[in-house]
Design a protein around this motif. Structure first.
Motif, PDB file in Angstrom:
ATOM      1  N   ALA A   1       0.825  -1.203   0.000  1.00  0.00           N
ATOM      2  CA  ALA A   1       0.000   0.000   0.000  1.00  0.00           C
ATOM      3  C   ALA A   1       0.859   1.252   0.000  1.00  0.00           C
ATOM      4  N   LEU A   2       1.918   1.246   0.810  1.00  0.00           N
ATOM      5  CA  LEU A   2       2.760   2.442   0.890  1.00  0.00           C
ATOM      6  C   LEU A   2       3.291   2.834  -0.481  1.00  0.00           C
ATOM      7  N   ASN A   3       3.849   1.849  -1.192  1.00  0.00           N
ATOM      8  CA  ASN A   3       4.381   2.134  -2.523  1.00  0.00           C
ATOM      9  C   ASN A   3       3.261   2.472  -3.495  1.00  0.00           C
ATOM     10  N   ALA A   4       2.120   1.803  -3.342  1.00  0.00           N
ATOM     11  CA  ALA A   4       1.026   2.015  -4.290  1.00  0.00           C
ATOM     12  C   ALA A   4       0.515   3.455  -4.234  1.00  0.00           C
ATOM     13  N   PHE A   5       0.396   4.015  -3.014  1.00  0.00           N
ATOM     14  CA  PHE A   5      -0.025   5.418  -2.913  1.00  0.00           C
ATOM     15  C   PHE A   5       0.874   6.317  -3.758  1.00  0.00           C
ATOM     16  N   LEU A   6       2.180   6.186  -3.519  1.00  0.00           N
ATOM     17  CA  LEU A   6       3.126   7.040  -4.243  1.00  0.00           C
ATOM     18  C   LEU A   6       3.043   6.792  -5.742  1.00  0.00           C
ATOM     19  N   ALA A   7       2.878   5.507  -6.103  1.00  0.00           N
ATOM     20  CA  ALA A   7       2.860   5.160  -7.523  1.00  0.00           C
ATOM     21  C   ALA A   7       1.626   5.736  -8.227  1.00  0.00           C
ATOM     22  N   ILE A   8       0.507   5.825  -7.499  1.00  0.00           N
ATOM     23  CA  ILE A   8      -0.694   6.406  -8.099  1.00  0.00           C
ATOM     24  C   ILE A   8      -0.437   7.880  -8.434  1.00  0.00           C
ATOM     25  N   GLY A   9       0.093   8.612  -7.446  1.00  0.00           N
ATOM     26  CA  GLY A   9       0.427  10.016  -7.706  1.00  0.00           C
ATOM     27  C   GLY A   9       1.431  10.137  -8.826  1.00  0.00           C
TER      28      GLY A   9
ATOM     29  N   VAL B   1      -7.872   0.281   3.344  1.00  0.00           N
ATOM     30  CA  VAL B   1      -9.133   0.966   3.024  1.00  0.00           C
ATOM     31  C   VAL B   1      -8.842   2.299   2.350  1.00  0.00           C
ATOM     32  N   MET B   2      -7.843   3.019   2.895  1.00  0.00           N
ATOM     33  CA  MET B   2      -7.485   4.294   2.287  1.00  0.00           C
ATOM     34  C   MET B   2      -6.970   4.107   0.867  1.00  0.00           C
ATOM     35  N   LEU B   3      -6.161   3.062   0.663  1.00  0.00           N
ATOM     36  CA  LEU B   3      -5.630   2.808  -0.682  1.00  0.00           C
ATOM     37  C   LEU B   3      -6.764   2.557  -1.658  1.00  0.00           C
ATOM     38  N   ILE B   4      -7.744   1.751  -1.221  1.00  0.00           N
ATOM     39  CA  ILE B   4      -8.869   1.474  -2.114  1.00  0.00           C
ATOM     40  C   ILE B   4      -9.583   2.773  -2.458  1.00  0.00           C
ATOM     41  N   ALA B   5      -9.794   3.620  -1.439  1.00  0.00           N
ATOM     42  CA  ALA B   5     -10.499   4.881  -1.687  1.00  0.00           C
ATOM     43  C   ALA B   5      -9.716   5.766  -2.647  1.00  0.00           C
ATOM     44  N   VAL B   6      -8.416   5.960  -2.359  1.00  0.00           N
ATOM     45  CA  VAL B   6      -7.603   6.835  -3.225  1.00  0.00           C
ATOM     46  C   VAL B   6      -7.490   6.240  -4.624  1.00  0.00           C
TER      47      VAL B   6
ATOM     48  N   VAL C   1       1.212   8.740   2.856  1.00  0.00           N
ATOM     49  CA  VAL C   1       2.199   7.715   3.189  1.00  0.00           C
ATOM     50  C   VAL C   1       2.973   8.120   4.435  1.00  0.00           C
ATOM     51  N   GLY C   2       3.340   9.410   4.531  1.00  0.00           N
ATOM     52  CA  GLY C   2       4.057   9.903   5.706  1.00  0.00           C
ATOM     53  C   GLY C   2       3.256   9.660   6.977  1.00  0.00           C
ATOM     54  N   LEU C   3       1.964   9.948   6.919  1.00  0.00           N
ATOM     55  CA  LEU C   3       1.085   9.730   8.070  1.00  0.00           C
ATOM     56  C   LEU C   3       1.059   8.259   8.454  1.00  0.00           C
ATOM     57  N   ILE C   4       0.849   7.418   7.442  1.00  0.00           N
ATOM     58  CA  ILE C   4       0.682   5.988   7.716  1.00  0.00           C
ATOM     59  C   ILE C   4       1.952   5.401   8.317  1.00  0.00           C
ATOM     60  N   ILE C   5       3.099   5.749   7.731  1.00  0.00           N
ATOM     61  CA  ILE C   5       4.354   5.171   8.232  1.00  0.00           C
ATOM     62  C   ILE C   5       4.616   5.596   9.670  1.00  0.00           C
ATOM     63  N   SER C   6       4.473   6.910   9.955  1.00  0.00           N
ATOM     64  CA  SER C   6       4.798   7.346  11.321  1.00  0.00           C
ATOM     65  C   SER C   6       3.834   6.721  12.320  1.00  0.00           C
ATOM     66  N   SER C   7       2.586   6.495  11.882  1.00  0.00           N
ATOM     67  CA  SER C   7       1.623   5.859  12.779  1.00  0.00           C
ATOM     68  C   SER C   7       1.946   4.378  12.963  1.00  0.00           C
ATOM     69  N   GLN C   8       2.327   3.715  11.875  1.00  0.00           N
ATOM     70  CA  GLN C   8       2.648   2.289  11.967  1.00  0.00           C
ATOM     71  C   GLN C   8       3.846   2.050  12.883  1.00  0.00           C
ATOM     72  N   LEU C   9       4.859   2.922  12.737  1.00  0.00           N
ATOM     73  CA  LEU C   9       6.084   2.736  13.522  1.00  0.00           C
ATOM     74  C   LEU C   9       5.973   3.359  14.911  1.00  0.00           C
ATOM     75  N   VAL C  10       4.926   4.172  15.117  1.00  0.00           N
ATOM     76  CA  VAL C  10       4.773   4.939  16.355  1.00  0.00           C
ATOM     77  C   VAL C  10       6.024   5.767  16.603  1.00  0.00           C
ATOM     78  N   ALA C  11       6.635   6.184  15.526  1.00  0.00           N
ATOM     79  CA  ALA C  11       7.828   7.008  15.621  1.00  0.00           C
ATOM     80  C   ALA C  11       8.035   7.676  14.259  1.00  0.00           C
ATOM     81  N   ALA C  12       8.748   8.795  14.245  1.00  0.00           N
ATOM     82  CA  ALA C  12       9.044   9.445  12.967  1.00  0.00           C
ATOM     83  C   ALA C  12      10.543   9.670  12.880  1.00  0.00           C
ATOM     84  N   HIS C  13      11.122   9.128  11.803  1.00  0.00           N
ATOM     85  CA  HIS C  13      12.552   9.312  11.590  1.00  0.00           C
ATOM     86  C   HIS C  13      12.755  10.131  10.316  1.00  0.00           C
ATOM     87  N   PRO C  14      13.669  11.104  10.345  1.00  0.00           N
ATOM     88  CA  PRO C  14      13.785  12.006   9.194  1.00  0.00           C
ATOM     89  C   PRO C  14      14.290  11.345   7.924  1.00  0.00           C
TER      90      PRO C  14
END
Lengths: 353, 512
Positions: free
Chosen positions: A57-65, A193-198, A250-263
């Motif tokens: 899903a993460l890659n698919a979001f970016l690939a759609i854009g 679900v978000m991927l399907i919607a987008v 994707v930024g939102l999803i990753i930081s939420s999945q990892l419960v952390a944000a790395h630059p």
């Protein structure tokens, strides 16, 4: 009549070949899937399926854009950095809120955080659009520039440190932040679900709206599109803004999945996105590509890398295999174009004579 | 003085899909003389030169040098036989220097390893001296004016000691002074025994410089003789034929009110000067206004100003008496203007898209409610236009590139008509399409005018402008140099008006 019965079998053979070529990404997906189902232990388990689709899903979001951008004749190299920056913005907002410097700070709930993060992604997309349309910078260079700027900004936001423990605070209503990455709707992970919607939204835009048609036209022939009354600049703005929007998700999803944000999150994600779009039949010279194809392309790449990991193939070999798959995809794509042109010309010359 | 024949074509025929570009042509090229080639656009001049220079091959017939039959498979083949060609569209690399351009693909090297820049530079400087040009060998070609670029192109042929030099409309971009220099160079080459083929639309120029003339019409040679005693009338007669082609002009209908007016339209050129110079015109409902002129007269640029492609253009436009304030192409289309561009491939079509998608590109709003676009309605409308315009296609979903030129043009016209315009601007509507499709396009134009549409069309074809227009404007050097109602227009008057402002014909002929 005799003529027709003679040409018919030939035409159908061409048609069958064409169908196989058009469905090649899908066929590749089935082959890859079957291969790992047999060879990789636990590949078919439900848990693995969920994990794998989250990766895809993460890659698919970016690939759609990216598909929209490439179809319009451009390229967006900045999406990986936007992912990183948006993750940092999300982490910062969850941890600190906005300090207004008066001894107190504004705190946000999850929904507001999402909106702000998306606004950041959209804003960077708009800057890309501005550089490319108004200042006439080549898309490759413009987005390469924003790639560095956004990555640098992400590093600066924390001095290169990670924002840890993004669990949120129930008092501010941000404790639901983790739900984006870990939650489920009717048993389906939220990110899916978000991927399907987008995905559905993008496919609708591409095929059923004037905007979508304009994107294809601008990528096919910008001069002719402009002379046909298409607002070329507005169309380009849209594609870069949409790409920025996808990256922010994707930024939102990753930081939420990892419960952390790395630059450094999202480094080289743009290359995977381009690869998925190309695998899905998007032409780098613009004007051709489908959202459905891109999503399948993203699945091929995702299944391939997860499957190889499960089989214990070294990551060096994975990289080599991924590269070969992309090259093969483009070579087959060329063949498809030739067959397609031949079929069309045959049909036309039958009419002309 | 006798001029030996250096090259000849016997029964030369060249067939392209759908058209016969050259039909059993017999052509003799005299050495040490200027062989002039004249004919309307599409008469086969360029085809003949492409065959001689190895760009294309004859479908049947032979090229002879002396008594020996030769075949040129590539331009390199032709060059080995001493044939050089300067195309009307320049084949230069703007990113390379003058010297690099002149020696491209035949670089002078030091023992086959690296480029001998000094030698190339010296040779280039010598060539430029011969051509009386102050062009530095190290200048980038992209920085030169178009006229100078043409000189570079000519120098390129001279550098390879061409025995036969083909010049395709060499003066179309040159200033009067540069034309004089070119003519001196040509005289010089002539005295050295070089055979020159000279193609131009400027008849006076041809008469001045030519020794032999060959006239082509529809791929057939209609006249070939020595230039002695040839006048403009003779050329025009052979170019057009006595009868004239018959285009659908049967419908006569009354004109309505004024639908479009342009006032004092000017457009500057990037090189300085004006491409369009203070052009004003007015058009009535149902009227077909033909704009005749030579290539580069500013006709296409004027139409582009009208449609809004050049935002920097000055001047006012009115549609149905209301001032046109919209600056963008989209805005002007919404006000009822529509353009059919001259360059179909680059400006008219999106080759990668399907026929249907090309056709509806300008009018997608018609099928859209909110965010819902009705593909079914789109398909119906496309099917309707395909029948109306008699476009021959296998399926509207095929790519537009699978169609012949005539059918492509019909799709472009359909695209314009779908926006329901009140003024149709057509730039060379018959370019690159066969004679049958031409007649159909003209019939469509007539019937559209009868429905009340105002049409402005640009053409370099005398016959076309005479038979199709209700009124004719002639442009030259960006200005309107003549206006004729259909009844009083004559070929000669149009040709004369189209040459106003060009190098003055001195009527002086060098002794042959």
């Amino acid at each position: 009549m005799a003529d027709q019965t003679l040409t018919k079998p030939f035409a159908t053979r061409s048609d069958a070949l064409l169908f196989l070529l058009q469905a090649r990404t899908f066929i590749a997906l089935i082959l890859v899937f079957t291969f790992f189902a047999i060879n990789a232990p636990n590949f078919l388990s439900a848990a693995n399926m969920v994990i794998m689709s989250k990766h895809v899903a993460l890659n698919a979001f970016l690939a759609i854009g990216m598909t929209f951008v490439i179809v319009s004749g451009g390229i967006d190299l900045s999406v990986g950095s936007i992912v990183g920056l948006c993750g940092m913005v999300a982490g910062y907002l969850v941890l600190n809120g906005i300090d207004v410097g008066l001894g107190w700070s504004i705190q946000f709930n999850t929904f507001e955080i999402c909106l702000l993060v998306i606004a950041v992604g959209v804003f960077i997309g708009a800057i890309n659009g501005f550089l490319i349309t108004k200042l006439n910078v080549a898309p490759f260079i413009a987005t390469l520039g924003t790639l560095y700027v956004a990555r640098g900004a992400a590093m600066l936001s924390s001095d290169g440190r990670t924002f840890p423990n993004l669990n949120g605070n129930p008092e501010y209503g941000s404790d639901t932040f983790r739900w984006i990455g870990a939650g489920e709707i009717l048993g389906v992970p939220v990110s899916i679900v978000m991927l399907i919607a987008v995905g559905l939204m993008a496919a609708y835009i591409a095929t059923r709206t004037p905007l979508g048609r304009h994107i294809y036209a601008v990528g096919g022939n910008e001069r002719a599109a402009a002379l046909s009354g298409i607002k070329v600049n507005r169309t380009k703005y849209f594609v870069y803004i949409f790409s920025g929007f996808c990256a922010a998700l994707v930024g939102l999803i990753i930081s939420s999945q990892l419960v952390a944000a790395h630059p450094a999150t999202g480094n080289t994600f743009e290359l995977n996105a381009i690869a998925a779009a190309v695998l899905g039949g998007t032409s780098m010279s613009g004007g051709r590509g489908r959202i459905g194809g891109t999503i399948i392309g993203a699945f091929v790449i995702g299944v391939l890398s997860d499957g190889l990991v499960m089989m214990g193939v070294s990551s060096f070999w994975q990289t080599v295999i991924k590269g070969l798959v992309i090259i093969a995809a483009v070579v087959i794509d060329q063949a498809q174009q030739r067959v397609q042109a031949r079929v069309a010309l045959q049909a036309q010359s039958a009419i002309d004579n | 003085m006798e001029h030996p024949i250096g090259l000849s074509i016997r029964k030369g025929t060249k067939v392209y899909p759908g058209t016969v570009a050259l039909n059993a042509a017999d052509f003799d090229l005299h050495m040490g003389a200027v062989n002039v080639l004249v004919g309307e656009n599409g008469a086969g001049k360029s085809t003949m030169m492409k065959v001689i220079s190895g760009v294309e091959q004859l479908t049947s017939g032979a090229i002879l040098i002396g008594d020996e039959q030769v075949t040129f498979r590539t331009t390199e083949d032709a060059r080995r036989h001493g044939i050089g060609i300067v195309f009307q569209e320049l084949n230069l690399f703007p990113n390379l220097t003058v010297a690099e351009n002149i020696f491209i693909a035949r670089e002078k090297t030091r023992s086959g390893i690296d480029i001998d820049k000094a030698a190339q530079r010296a040779r280039t400087r010598a060539l430029m001296e011969r051509l009386e040009q102050d062009i530095d060998p190290d200048d980038l070609v992209g920085d030169l004016r178009v006229g100078q670029q043409q000189i570079v192109e000519i120098a390129k042929s001279l550098a390879h000691d061409a025995r036969i030099l083909i010049l395709d409309e060499p003066t179309s971009a040159l200033s009067a002074a540069e034309v004089e220099i070119l003519f001196r160079v040509i005289a010089d080459l002539k005295s050295n025994g070089v055979g020159i083929v000279y193609i131009s639309h400027r008849l006076e120029e041809l008469i001045r410089i030519g020794d032999y003339i060959t006239v082509l019409r529809d791929g057939v040679i209609t006249g070939a003789r020595s230039m002695h005693g040839v006048d403009v009338d003779w050329i025009v007669r052979n170019m057009i034929g006595e009868s004239g082609k018959d285009f659908a002009k049967e419908i006569d209908h009354p004109f309505g009110e004024e639908v479009f007016r342009a006032e004092h339209v000017s457009l500057g050129s990037p090189a300085g000067g004006l491409l369009v110079d203070d052009v004003s015109l007015s058009l009535k409902h149902g009227e077909i206004l033909g704009i005749y002129g030579l290539m580069g007269a500013g006709r296409s640029e004027f139409l582009e100003c009208v449609i809004g492609r050049h935002p920097q253009a000055r001047g006012k436009f009115f549609v149905d008496g209301v001032a046109l304030t919209e600056k963008t192409v989209a805005g002007r289309i919404s006000r009822g203007l529509a353009l059919i561009p001259e360059d179909r491939k680059n400006d008219g079509l999106i080759e990668i898209l399907a026929i249907r998608e090309n056709m509806t590109l300008s009018s997608l709003k018609q099928f859209t409610r909110g965010i819902y676009m009705s593909l079914a309605k789109e398909r119906r409308t496309v099917a309707d236009f395909i029948t109306r315009m008699t476009v021959k296609i296998a399926s509207p979903e095929n790519p537009i590139s699978s169609l012949s030129g005539g059918n492509q043009q019909k799709v472009v016209i359909s695209k314009a008509l779908m926006t329901e315009p009140s003024v149709l601007l057509m730039d060379e509507p018959s370019r690159g399409i066969d004679i049958g499709a031409k007649a159909e396009v003209f019939k469509v134009m007539r019937s559209l005018a009868a429905e009340g549409l105002g049409i402005i069309f640009v053409t370099s074809d005398l016959d076309e402008v005479m038979s199709l227009s209700d009124r004719i404007l002639v442009m030259s050097n960006g200005r309107v140099t003549g206006e004729f109602p259909r009844e009083t227009a004559t070929n000669t008057a149009l040709v004369e008006a189209s040459a106003v402002g060009h190098a003055k014909p001195t009527r002086h002929k060098e002794p042959v």
